[in-house]
Design a protein around this motif. Structure first.
Motif, mmCIF file in Angstrom:
data_model
loop_
_atom_site.group_PDB
_atom_site.id
_atom_site.type_symbol
_atom_site.label_atom_id
_atom_site.label_comp_id
_atom_site.label_asym_id
_atom_site.label_seq_id
_atom_site.Cartn_x
_atom_site.Cartn_y
_atom_site.Cartn_z
ATOM 1 N N LEU A 90 0.818 -1.204 0.000
ATOM 2 C CA LEU A 90 0.000 0.000 0.000
ATOM 3 C C LEU A 90 0.856 1.260 0.000
ATOM 4 O O LEU A 90 2.062 1.221 0.243
ATOM 5 C CB LEU A 90 -0.924 0.000 1.224
ATOM 6 N N LEU A 91 0.209 2.383 -0.247
ATOM 7 C CA LEU A 91 0.873 3.677 -0.269
ATOM 8 C C LEU A 91 0.794 4.334 1.109
ATOM 9 O O LEU A 91 -0.057 3.967 1.932
ATOM 10 C CB LEU A 91 0.200 4.581 -1.302
ATOM 11 N N PRO A 92 1.660 5.302 1.386
ATOM 12 C CA PRO A 92 1.574 6.015 2.670
ATOM 13 C C PRO A 92 0.179 6.548 2.970
ATOM 14 O O PRO A 92 -0.271 6.506 4.125
ATOM 15 C CB PRO A 92 2.599 7.141 2.504
ATOM 16 N N SER A 93 -0.507 7.051 1.958
ATOM 17 C CA SER A 93 -1.860 7.575 2.182
ATOM 18 C C SER A 93 -2.819 6.481 2.646
ATOM 19 O O SER A 93 -3.729 6.737 3.441
ATOM 20 C CB SER A 93 -2.390 8.229 0.903
ATOM 21 N N ASP A 94 -2.621 5.260 2.150
ATOM 22 C CA ASP A 94 -3.440 4.140 2.604
ATOM 23 C C ASP A 94 -3.169 3.840 4.077
ATOM 24 O O ASP A 94 -4.096 3.591 4.858
ATOM 25 C CB ASP A 94 -3.141 2.880 1.780
ATOM 26 N N PHE A 95 -1.897 3.859 4.455
ATOM 27 C CA PHE A 95 -1.545 3.601 5.849
ATOM 28 C C PHE A 95 -2.081 4.703 6.754
ATOM 29 O O PHE A 95 -2.521 4.440 7.876
ATOM 30 C CB PHE A 95 -0.028 3.472 6.006
ATOM 31 N N TYR A 97 -4.815 6.323 6.310
ATOM 32 C CA TYR A 97 -6.242 6.049 6.511
ATOM 33 C C TYR A 97 -6.449 4.915 7.518
ATOM 34 O O TYR A 97 -7.247 5.044 8.456
ATOM 35 C CB TYR A 97 -6.902 5.673 5.177
ATOM 36 N N ILE A 98 -5.741 3.805 7.345
ATOM 37 C CA ILE A 98 -5.942 2.640 8.199
ATOM 38 C C ILE A 98 -5.542 2.921 9.645
ATOM 39 O O ILE A 98 -6.264 2.577 10.591
ATOM 40 C CB ILE A 98 -5.171 1.425 7.652
ATOM 41 N N LEU A 99 -4.383 3.551 9.850
ATOM 42 C CA LEU A 99 -3.922 3.821 11.209
ATOM 43 C C LEU A 99 -4.879 4.754 11.942
ATOM 44 O O LEU A 99 -5.076 4.628 13.157
ATOM 45 C CB LEU A 99 -2.513 4.411 11.175
ATOM 46 N N ASN A 100 -5.477 5.682 11.205
ATOM 47 C CA ASN A 100 -6.477 6.558 11.811
ATOM 48 C C ASN A 100 -7.797 5.839 12.031
ATOM 49 O O ASN A 100 -8.437 5.992 13.075
ATOM 50 C CB ASN A 100 -6.698 7.797 10.933
ATOM 51 N N ASP A 101 -8.209 5.056 11.038
ATOM 52 C CA ASP A 101 -9.491 4.361 11.143
ATOM 53 C C ASP A 101 -9.499 3.396 12.327
ATOM 54 O O ASP A 101 -10.469 3.325 13.076
ATOM 55 C CB ASP A 101 -9.770 3.608 9.842
ATOM 56 N N ILE A 168 -7.846 -7.612 13.259
ATOM 57 C CA ILE A 168 -8.545 -6.824 12.242
ATOM 58 C C ILE A 168 -7.713 -6.894 10.974
ATOM 59 O O ILE A 168 -6.531 -6.538 10.971
ATOM 60 C CB ILE A 168 -8.730 -5.352 12.660
ATOM 61 N N ASN A 169 -8.332 -7.378 9.917
ATOM 62 C CA ASN A 169 -7.669 -7.471 8.613
ATOM 63 C C ASN A 169 -8.359 -6.518 7.651
ATOM 64 O O ASN A 169 -9.567 -6.647 7.412
ATOM 65 C CB ASN A 169 -7.743 -8.898 8.063
ATOM 66 N N TYR A 170 -7.615 -5.578 7.122
ATOM 67 C CA TYR A 170 -8.209 -4.607 6.211
ATOM 68 C C TYR A 170 -8.281 -5.169 4.796
ATOM 69 O O TYR A 170 -7.310 -5.740 4.290
ATOM 70 C CB TYR A 170 -7.420 -3.298 6.236
ATOM 71 N N THR A 171 -9.463 -5.007 4.184
ATOM 72 C CA THR A 171 -9.654 -5.442 2.807
ATOM 73 C C THR A 171 -8.873 -4.511 1.887
ATOM 74 O O THR A 171 -8.454 -3.421 2.282
ATOM 75 C CB THR A 171 -11.137 -5.410 2.419
ATOM 76 N N SER A 172 -8.720 -4.945 0.644
ATOM 77 C CA SER A 172 -7.908 -4.184 -0.303
ATOM 78 C C SER A 172 -8.557 -2.888 -0.738
ATOM 79 O O SER A 172 -7.911 -2.044 -1.337
ATOM 80 C CB SER A 172 -7.603 -5.044 -1.530
ATOM 81 N N THR A 175 -13.343 -1.123 -3.874
ATOM 82 C CA THR A 175 -14.425 -0.168 -4.077
ATOM 83 C C THR A 175 -14.520 0.669 -2.813
ATOM 84 O O THR A 175 -14.968 0.212 -1.777
ATOM 85 C CB THR A 175 -15.767 -0.876 -4.342
ATOM 86 N N GLY A 176 -14.085 1.930 -2.875
ATOM 87 C CA GLY A 176 -14.118 2.783 -1.715
ATOM 88 C C GLY A 176 -12.952 2.513 -0.776
ATOM 89 O O GLY A 176 -11.989 1.833 -1.109
ATOM 90 N N ASP A 177 -13.039 3.080 0.432
ATOM 91 C CA ASP A 177 -11.972 2.922 1.415
ATOM 92 C C ASP A 177 -11.919 1.487 1.923
ATOM 93 O O ASP A 177 -12.926 0.781 1.956
ATOM 94 C CB ASP A 177 -12.214 3.872 2.590
ATOM 95 N N PRO A 178 -10.717 1.052 2.357
ATOM 96 C CA PRO A 178 -10.604 -0.287 2.950
ATOM 97 C C PRO A 178 -11.494 -0.422 4.177
ATOM 98 O O PRO A 178 -11.753 0.556 4.894
ATOM 99 C CB PRO A 178 -9.122 -0.361 3.338
ATOM 100 N N LYS A 179 -11.971 -1.638 4.410
ATOM 101 C CA LYS A 179 -12.802 -1.917 5.579
ATOM 102 C C LYS A 179 -12.069 -2.907 6.474
ATOM 103 O O LYS A 179 -11.444 -3.849 5.993
ATOM 104 C CB LYS A 179 -14.168 -2.487 5.166
#
Length: 537
Positions: A90-95, A97-101, A168-172, A175-179
């Motif tokens: 993943l990209l830094p922007s993805d991380f 999002y996930i670390l905040n979520d 917690i395993n984040y989906t790829s 479609t939309g943000d990871p869940k």
């Protein structure tokens, strides 16, 4: 007496029963027994607690398939923290999002990927940053080995319930943000039990990590291999030459991999004439869509290995079916491949159905297509802080079943066969066409190295099949085969309405970290000028 199902039992058992047996073959060249492995896990667990990590806190792990990842996973669950593995592609922007979520408290990152976290460090709530080599990482990171060497206390294991979320395993996020897929002690434990049975995991197994550990906790093998007392052979990625070295030198008996990994093994063997005389008694499992039959034939008939095909999703643990139903095929018969390519029969403790739009089971005629829905012990408890998405996933066609989004048929024995993703089925002139069937045929062509088929917009038919082909030459500008020849080959081997109508030669296909082709990227590009991604077929 009721015994709670806790994932801590897997390492506990291995330490009690296999303490002096080899547990880990590390990428660093080190080897650890289960006693040594358990000691390192304890020291990391205590170090996390010393840094304020408490039960229920999310601890993220960004690491390839190394011993550090295994240690972190077992340390996290041992103190009741929620193990949250991250996809290192993943990209830094993805991380960010996930670390905040997930509101992650601590991150344990491999030195090669820590910079991606460092890039968003000021934008996330994380307070603890540990890396496997602080000298190689810019920023204020603690060094993993120094962290565990400095531990002076024993970890405290809190009271835990089997219904509590432990991973917690984040989906790829296709479609939309990871869940974030939440899994409990109970679901992880029962999945590991079931996969141990169906994958025939034993204490003398030597397991090679080619499947990413972050991917649904390595299909649960982080727990099942450990609990069985087997040996983990770690890797830093898929290097085919090193895979063959490990198979030979470590006596590997079991491995998993995406169909692309199987293809790489076959091609490398063909190009390098690998001596397989010292590599036998190997079980190899792949998941999702079946690899081409020619690949399975090579794996079994030429390599002498045993092929297993399983199926599932992040939300289901992941494994819910297996093609390894030996009462339905003869090991010496060529007919066995027709069974092995199917997604197969449901796992123990799992109910798998194929239903129509009204939620009724489709007939077991192996022709009628419906959606796969699943109920089982290993199915997720829901998406992290996403009640609406959770409700939708369990209530579309049939209430209480997780909806896989895959279209399948089911035969007289109850074995399912995936025909397509619900969104990827090609509807041309009112006829449903399976892109998997087309891909399987085209892969047999000697000048086709890999292929993905999607619907392409057509004024006449609404949609028509288009193949994105990686030529065997590797050069899309000089493919050694023409578009017309590929189309003619499909016409020769398929019903006329199914034939490929368009071909584009490419040098690569978009894939996930586990090697699954992301057809949605090809579809979005193909339909960019259209008002809809679905043709009026």
């Amino acid at each position: 007496m009721t015994q709670p199902l806790l994932v801590t039992e897997f390492l506990d058992r291995a330490r009690r029963s296999y303490g002096e047996q080899e547990a880990i073959v590390a990428t660093t060249g080190e080897r650890f027994t289960y006693r040594e492995f358990g000691d390192r896990v304890d020291r990391l667990a205590a170090a996390l607690q010393e840094r304020g990590v408490e039960k229920g806190d999310r601890v993220a792990v960004l690491d390839p398939n190394t011993h550090y990842h295994l240690e972190a996973a077992h340390a996290n669950v041992g103190i009741g923290a929620v193990h949250t593995p991250l996809n290192y592609r993943l990209l830094p922007s993805d991380f960010e999002y996930i670390l905040n979520d997930a509101r992650v408290t601590a991150v344990i990152a491999d030195y090669e990927y820590a910079e991606k976290i460092e890039a968003v460090r000021d934008e996330v709530p994380t307070e603890v940053f540990i890396t496997t080599d602080a000298a190689a990482v810019a920023g204020d990171w603690e060094d993993y080995e120094k962290v565990i060497d400095g531990v002076t206390t024993e970890p405290t294991r809190p009271e835990m319930s089997e219904t509590e979320v432990i991973t917690i395993n984040y989906t790829s996020g296709t479609t939309g943000d990871p869940k974030g897929v939440m899994r409990t002690h109970r679901s992880e434990t029962l999945h590991a039990y079931a996969s141990s049975v169906h994958q025939q995991i034993r204490d003398d197994d030597v397991y090679l990590w080619t499947l990413p550990m972050f991917h649904v906790n390595g299909w649960g093998h982080i727990f099942s291999i450990t609990g069985a007392g087997g040996t983990h052979v770690c890797t830093r990625g898929v290097d085919v030459e090193k895979i063959y070295e490990s198979l030979r030198d470590e006596g590997v008996t079991y491995m998993c991999g995406a169909p692309t990994v199987l293809d790489m093994l076959v091609k490398y063997h063909q190009d390098n004439d690998v001596d397989l005389s010292e590599i036998d008694n190997v079980r190899i499992a792949t998941g999702g869509a079946a690899p081409p039959e020619v690949t399975v034939r090579t794996i079994e008939d030429e390599f002498g290995w045993y092929f297993k095909h399983v199926y599932g999703a992040t939300e289901t643990g992941p494994l819910v079916t297996t093609s390894d139903a030996r009462r339905f095929f003869d090991d010496d018969s060529a007919d066995r491949f027709a069974v092995k390519k199917r997604q197969g029969l449901e796992f123990l403790g799992t109910e798998v159905r194929v239903v129509d739009e009204d939620g009724n089971d489709v007939p077991q005629d192996d022709e009628t297509i419906g959606e796969v829905v699943v109920k089982g012990h290993q199915v997720m408890s829901g998406y992290w802080e996403s009640p609406e998405a959770t409700e939708e996933a369990f209530s579309d066609r049939v209430e209480g079943y997780y909806h896989m989004g895959d279209l399948a048929t089911v035969d007289e024995n109850g074995m399912i066969s995936i025909q397509d993703r619900k969104k990827d089925i090609i509807v041309s002139g009112g006829e449903n066409i399976s892109s998997i069937e087309l891909e399987d045929v085209l892969f047999e062509h000697p000048e086709v190295a890999d292929v993905a088929v999607i619907p392409s917009p057509s004024e006449q038919w609404g949609e028509t099949p288009k193949a994105f082909v990686i030529p065997e030459s590797g050069d899309p500008d000089n493919p050694d085969v023409t578009e017309d020849e590929i189309i003619a080959y499909s016409r020769k081997n398929l019903a006329s309405y199914k034939m490929v109508r368009r071909v584009e030669f490419v040098d690569q296909l978009p894939t996930t970290a586990t090697g699954k082709v992301q057809k949605f990227e090809l579809r979005e590009r193909e339909w960019e000028e259209e008002d809809s991604l679905i043709g009026e077929g």
